[in-house]
Design a protein around this motif. Sequence first.
Motif, PDB file in Angstrom:
ATOM      1  N   TYR A  62     -52.691  86.004 -15.144  1.00 24.07           N
ATOM      2  CA  TYR A  62     -53.817  86.141 -16.061  1.00 24.07           C
ATOM      3  C   TYR A  62     -54.285  84.772 -16.553  1.00 24.07           C
ATOM      4  CZ  TYR A  62     -56.879  87.605 -19.772  1.00 24.07           C
ATOM      5  OH  TYR A  62     -57.995  87.766 -20.571  1.00 24.07           O
ATOM      6  N   PRO A 118     -58.740  91.112 -23.124  1.00 31.03           N
ATOM      7  CA  PRO A 118     -58.337  90.910 -24.514  1.00 31.03           C
ATOM      8  C   PRO A 118     -58.979  91.972 -25.410  1.00 31.03           C
ATOM      9  CG  PRO A 118     -59.867  89.188 -23.806  1.00 31.03           C
ATOM     10  CD  PRO A 118     -59.598  90.049 -22.621  1.00 31.03           C
ATOM     11  N   ALA A 119     -58.337  92.266 -26.521  1.00 35.09           N
ATOM     12  CA  ALA A 119     -58.895  93.219 -27.488  1.00 35.09           C
ATOM     13  C   ALA A 119     -60.148  92.634 -28.132  1.00 35.09           C
ATOM     14  CB  ALA A 119     -57.859  93.569 -28.547  1.00 35.09           C
ATOM     15  N   GLN A 129     -49.947  88.033 -33.834  1.00 36.41           N
ATOM     16  CA  GLN A 129     -50.738  88.644 -32.770  1.00 36.41           C
ATOM     17  C   GLN A 129     -50.880  87.644 -31.623  1.00 36.41           C
ATOM     18  OE1 GLN A 129     -54.418  90.277 -34.145  1.00 36.41           O
ATOM     19  NE2 GLN A 129     -54.400  91.790 -32.535  1.00 36.41           N
ATOM     20  N   LEU A 132     -58.664  84.365 -27.123  1.00 29.41           N
ATOM     21  CA  LEU A 132     -58.509  85.694 -26.539  1.00 29.41           C
ATOM     22  C   LEU A 132     -57.389  86.388 -27.303  1.00 29.41           C
ATOM     23  CD1 LEU A 132     -58.543  84.607 -22.778  1.00 29.41           C
ATOM     24  CD2 LEU A 132     -60.477  84.886 -24.349  1.00 29.41           C
ATOM     25  N   CYS A 179     -57.921  83.014 -16.078  1.00 27.95           N
ATOM     26  CA  CYS A 179     -58.718  82.510 -17.206  1.00 27.95           C
ATOM     27  C   CYS A 179     -59.178  81.080 -16.958  1.00 27.95           C
ATOM     28  CB  CYS A 179     -57.908  82.563 -18.499  1.00 27.95           C
ATOM     29  SG  CYS A 179     -57.713  84.194 -19.197  1.00 27.95           S
ATOM     30  N   THR A 224     -57.160  94.024 -17.017  1.00 27.36           N
ATOM     31  CA  THR A 224     -56.590  93.435 -18.230  1.00 27.36           C
ATOM     32  C   THR A 224     -57.692  92.711 -18.982  1.00 27.36           C
ATOM     33  OG1 THR A 224     -54.444  93.139 -17.175  1.00 27.36           O
ATOM     34  CG2 THR A 224     -54.894  91.805 -19.124  1.00 27.36           C
ATOM     35  N   PHE A 256     -55.030  89.544 -28.180  1.00 24.18           N
ATOM     36  CA  PHE A 256     -54.438  90.702 -27.507  1.00 24.18           C
ATOM     37  C   PHE A 256     -53.598  91.525 -28.476  1.00 24.18           C
ATOM     38  CE2 PHE A 256     -55.181  87.675 -24.149  1.00 24.18           C
ATOM     39  CZ  PHE A 256     -55.587  88.458 -23.085  1.00 24.18           C
ATOM     40  N   ASP A 257     -53.514  92.811 -28.183  1.00 25.30           N
ATOM     41  CA  ASP A 257     -52.523  93.652 -28.853  1.00 25.30           C
ATOM     42  C   ASP A 257     -51.169  93.395 -28.203  1.00 25.30           C
ATOM     43  OD1 ASP A 257     -54.383  94.824 -30.608  1.00 25.30           O
ATOM     44  OD2 ASP A 257     -54.984  96.258 -29.061  1.00 25.30           O
ATOM     45  N   GLU A 258     -51.166  93.301 -26.865  1.00 24.89           N
ATOM     46  CA  GLU A 258     -49.980  92.974 -26.062  1.00 24.89           C
ATOM     47  C   GLU A 258     -50.425  92.004 -24.980  1.00 24.89           C
ATOM     48  OE1 GLU A 258     -46.818  94.088 -26.441  1.00 24.89           O
ATOM     49  OE2 GLU A 258     -47.396  95.255 -28.200  1.00 24.89           O
ATOM     50  N   LEU A 259     -49.623  91.000 -24.707  1.00 20.13           N
ATOM     51  CA  LEU A 259     -49.963  90.055 -23.643  1.00 20.13           C
ATOM     52  C   LEU A 259     -49.926  90.746 -22.286  1.00 20.13           C
ATOM     53  CD1 LEU A 259     -48.039  86.887 -24.818  1.00 20.13           C
ATOM     54  CD2 LEU A 259     -50.509  87.106 -24.559  1.00 20.13           C
ATOM     55  N   PRO A 260     -50.724  90.265 -21.331  1.00 23.02           N
ATOM     56  CA  PRO A 260     -50.709  90.842 -19.986  1.00 23.02           C
ATOM     57  C   PRO A 260     -49.314  90.796 -19.371  1.00 23.02           C
ATOM     58  CG  PRO A 260     -52.532  89.296 -20.242  1.00 23.02           C
ATOM     59  CD  PRO A 260     -51.678  89.170 -21.462  1.00 23.02           C
TER      60      PRO A 260
END
Length: 149
Positions: A76, A38-39, A14, A64, A80, A36, A66-70
């Motif tokens: 991004y 994070p999950a 992940q 952070l 951050c 955008t 994520f399911d998918e990166l930005p």
Amino acid sequence: MAADLASGLRFAAQPVVSVFVPGTPAVSPNFVFGGTAPAEVQRYSLEREEPDSFPYACVTEYDLIFDELPTDLDGYLRACLSAAALAGGSVVWLGFEGSFHFDNILTETVAPQVYGVGAPGVEPVVAPDLATLKTLEWRSVVTSFRSRL
């Protein structure tokens, strides 16, 4: 941003972006930018064992997840770093899983495992790819931020 940096951000299959902030920010940084987010955000307080080994009693790590990166990963990551520097009022960095140790904060030794650095009032710097992390120039960038601690 080169896909190889994105591949380095996968931990347990992940995508995870780890943001390190010296001290304990009174307010957690906002990691939502341009829609955008994070999950999940996990927060850890990493406390030093030896007094006087680092100017701060702890470093706060934000993972952070994520399911998918930005899509715009570079943008991004820079956002951050800016948000974390503002919240922490200090130098902040992005590091790969397992890169943190109080003895090696922003040293030449750990520079290949740090893929972004920032500080209040300074434009954040993010490595464009994994090859950059191995260069003398990148080590110089990372260690220059250490001197701001």
